[in-house]
Design an enzyme around this catalytic site. Structure first.
Site, PDB file in Angstrom:
ATOM      1  N   ASN A  33      32.079  25.276  45.158  1.00  0.00           N
ATOM      2  CA  ASN A  33      32.469  24.172  46.040  1.00  0.00           C
ATOM      3  C   ASN A  33      32.169  24.608  47.475  1.00  0.00           C
ATOM      4  O   ASN A  33      32.912  25.401  48.050  1.00  0.00           O
ATOM      5  CB  ASN A  33      33.966  23.868  45.855  1.00  0.00           C
ATOM      6  CG  ASN A  33      34.435  22.754  46.777  1.00  0.00           C
ATOM      7  OD1 ASN A  33      33.616  22.099  47.435  1.00  0.00           O
ATOM      8  ND2 ASN A  33      35.737  22.535  46.832  1.00  0.00           N
TER       9      ASN A  33
ATOM     10  N   LYS B 153      32.164  22.715  50.046  1.00  0.00           N
ATOM     11  CA  LYS B 153      32.933  21.905  51.008  1.00  0.00           C
ATOM     12  C   LYS B 153      32.029  21.409  52.149  1.00  0.00           C
ATOM     13  O   LYS B 153      30.896  21.009  51.897  1.00  0.00           O
ATOM     14  CB  LYS B 153      34.131  22.709  51.523  1.00  0.00           C
ATOM     15  CG  LYS B 153      34.933  23.338  50.400  1.00  0.00           C
ATOM     16  CD  LYS B 153      36.235  23.921  50.844  1.00  0.00           C
ATOM     17  CE  LYS B 153      36.915  24.595  49.663  1.00  0.00           C
ATOM     18  NZ  LYS B 153      38.283  24.988  49.935  1.00  0.00           N
TER      19      LYS B 153
ATOM     20  N   HIS C   1      40.223  16.757  44.787  1.00  0.00           N
ATOM     21  CA  HIS C   1      40.476  18.080  45.380  1.00  0.00           C
ATOM     22  C   HIS C   1      41.684  17.972  46.314  1.00  0.00           C
ATOM     23  O   HIS C   1      41.878  16.947  46.984  1.00  0.00           O
ATOM     24  CB  HIS C   1      39.236  18.562  46.143  1.00  0.00           C
ATOM     25  CG  HIS C   1      39.339  20.000  46.541  1.00  0.00           C
ATOM     26  ND1 HIS C   1      40.070  20.413  47.631  1.00  0.00           N
ATOM     27  CD2 HIS C   1      38.828  21.124  45.980  1.00  0.00           C
ATOM     28  CE1 HIS C   1      39.993  21.734  47.726  1.00  0.00           C
ATOM     29  NE2 HIS C   1      39.250  22.194  46.729  1.00  0.00           N
TER      30      HIS C   1
ATOM     31  N   GLU D 138      42.270  19.086  49.134  1.00  0.00           N
ATOM     32  CA  GLU D 138      41.969  18.779  50.544  1.00  0.00           C
ATOM     33  C   GLU D 138      41.821  17.277  50.744  1.00  0.00           C
ATOM     34  O   GLU D 138      42.210  16.731  51.780  1.00  0.00           O
ATOM     35  CB  GLU D 138      40.712  19.556  50.981  1.00  0.00           C
ATOM     36  CG  GLU D 138      41.046  21.030  51.204  1.00  0.00           C
ATOM     37  CD  GLU D 138      39.924  21.995  50.921  1.00  0.00           C
ATOM     38  OE1 GLU D 138      38.762  21.576  50.821  1.00  0.00           O
ATOM     39  OE2 GLU D 138      40.229  23.194  50.786  1.00  0.00           O
TER      40      GLU D 138
ATOM     41  N   GLU E  44      44.208  24.219  40.507  1.00  0.00           N
ATOM     42  CA  GLU E  44      44.059  24.885  41.792  1.00  0.00           C
ATOM     43  C   GLU E  44      45.384  24.806  42.547  1.00  0.00           C
ATOM     44  O   GLU E  44      45.644  23.811  43.254  1.00  0.00           O
ATOM     45  CB  GLU E  44      42.985  24.189  42.624  1.00  0.00           C
ATOM     46  CG  GLU E  44      41.608  24.226  42.010  1.00  0.00           C
ATOM     47  CD  GLU E  44      40.542  24.179  43.094  1.00  0.00           C
ATOM     48  OE1 GLU E  44      39.779  25.136  43.189  1.00  0.00           O
ATOM     49  OE2 GLU E  44      40.515  23.210  43.866  1.00  0.00           O
TER      50      GLU E  44
ATOM     51  N   GLY F 161      41.870  29.342  49.401  1.00  0.00           N
ATOM     52  CA  GLY F 161      41.420  29.882  50.692  1.00  0.00           C
ATOM     53  C   GLY F 161      42.404  30.829  51.359  1.00  0.00           C
ATOM     54  O   GLY F 161      42.275  31.122  52.546  1.00  0.00           O
TER      55      GLY F 161
ATOM     56  N   SER G 176      41.216  31.284  45.483  1.00  0.00           N
ATOM     57  CA  SER G 176      40.984  32.682  45.868  1.00  0.00           C
ATOM     58  C   SER G 176      40.378  33.510  44.735  1.00  0.00           C
ATOM     59  O   SER G 176      40.726  34.684  44.552  1.00  0.00           O
ATOM     60  CB  SER G 176      42.276  33.312  46.380  1.00  0.00           C
ATOM     61  OG  SER G 176      42.707  32.655  47.565  1.00  0.00           O
TER      62      SER G 176
END
Ligand code: PEP
Length: 267
Positions: free
Chosen positions: A14, A16, A101, A103, A174, A180, A221
């Site tokens: 991904n 992004k 996702h 985000e 996730e 991250g 991560s």
């Protein structure tokens, strides 16, 4: 107990909004070169930004790597300024799409119901959905992580038909607190959620349908050093990788670790 059918691990990059258009094509080409001698007991999917997809598709030509998108809209065509049609994604050569996702859910207000419509859209257009689910740190601290993830799965899939024929649907667990941050879920936490996801799917569909059409990914991560803690015959079928997928060198190390781990576990 019969063993679960062996599935080729899926490894999804991904990217992004982290790379430029030319940069994305260069990295895809670099990945192709680095993986050219690999035997391929894995399937790699690269998900660049929308504008980078055409260049990445071209760069991946001649390899077994597939192209994925980071989102899709639920309608094919219409007055939807800024949205991207599943038809256009197919035209450009996409085969996979990340949906829901965290985000997008957190920063752009994507709801469970929007996610559900996108899953139906992807399935209806022959795109393999990678449905992302996961709880916040707060939800986990309050002991609500299982409820949250089960709700996300049920609301996304309750009106979706199961994938047809050889079609697949991936659920990517996730945990938001692991994305991250350099603090991945422990193997115990991740595997408990894997079992919850599987149980939730079995309640929605039949066991046979789940075995045939549904696969799971761990994301958050992921590195070469930790990835094999999550993947295995009784665990996840692959990984969704953000940061460690941006540099071809580190992504190839993740892929090679998965490949070695898969061989050890299955041969
Ligand atoms: C992601 O955002 O999907 C992700 C898994 O990111 P990272 O690997 O950087 O945690």
């Amino acid at each position: 107990m019969p063993r679960r059918p062996v599935s080729t691990p899926l490894i999804v990059a991904n990217w992004k909004m982290q790379l430029g258009v030319a940069e994305s094509a260069e990295r895809a080409l670099d990945l192709k070169t680095r993986l050219s001698g690999a035997k391929g007991r894995f399937q790699v999917v690269v998900c660049p930004s929308f504008l980078s997809m055409a260049g990445v598709k071209k760069a991946l030509r001649g390899s077994t790597m597939k192209l994925g998108a980071q989102d899709v809209f639920w309608d094919e065509r219409g007055a939807y300024t800024g949205e991207v049609s599943p038809v256009n994604l197919r035209e450009i050569g996409a085969e996979y799409v990340i949906i829901g996702h965290s985000e997008r859910r957190q920063l752009l207000g994507e709801t469970d119901s929007m996610v559900g419509r996108k899953v139906i859209s992807a399935l209806g257009h022959g795109l393999t959905p990678i449905l992302c689910v996961g709880e916040t740190a707060h939800e986990r601290n309050e002991g609500r992580h299982e409820l949250v993830v089960a709700r996300q799965i049920i609301s996304a899939l309750k009106t979706a038909p199961p994938p047809m024929g050889n079609g697949r649907l991936y659920i990517a667990y996730e945990p938001i607190w692991a994305i991250g941050t350099g603090e991945p879920a422990s193997p115990e936490q991740a595997l408990a959620m894997h079992d919850l996801i599987r149980q939730t799917l079995i309640e929605l569909y039949s066991l046979a349908q789940v075995e045939r059409s549904f696969r799971t990914l761990y994301g958050g991560s992921v590195t070469a050093d930790n990835v094999n803690q999550y993947i295995g015959p009784k665990a996840y079928h692959g990984a969704l990788v953000g940061t460690a997928s941006l540099q071809p060198e580190s992504f190839v190390t993740v892929i090679k670790h998965i490949d070695q781990g898969f061989t050890t576990k299955h041969l």
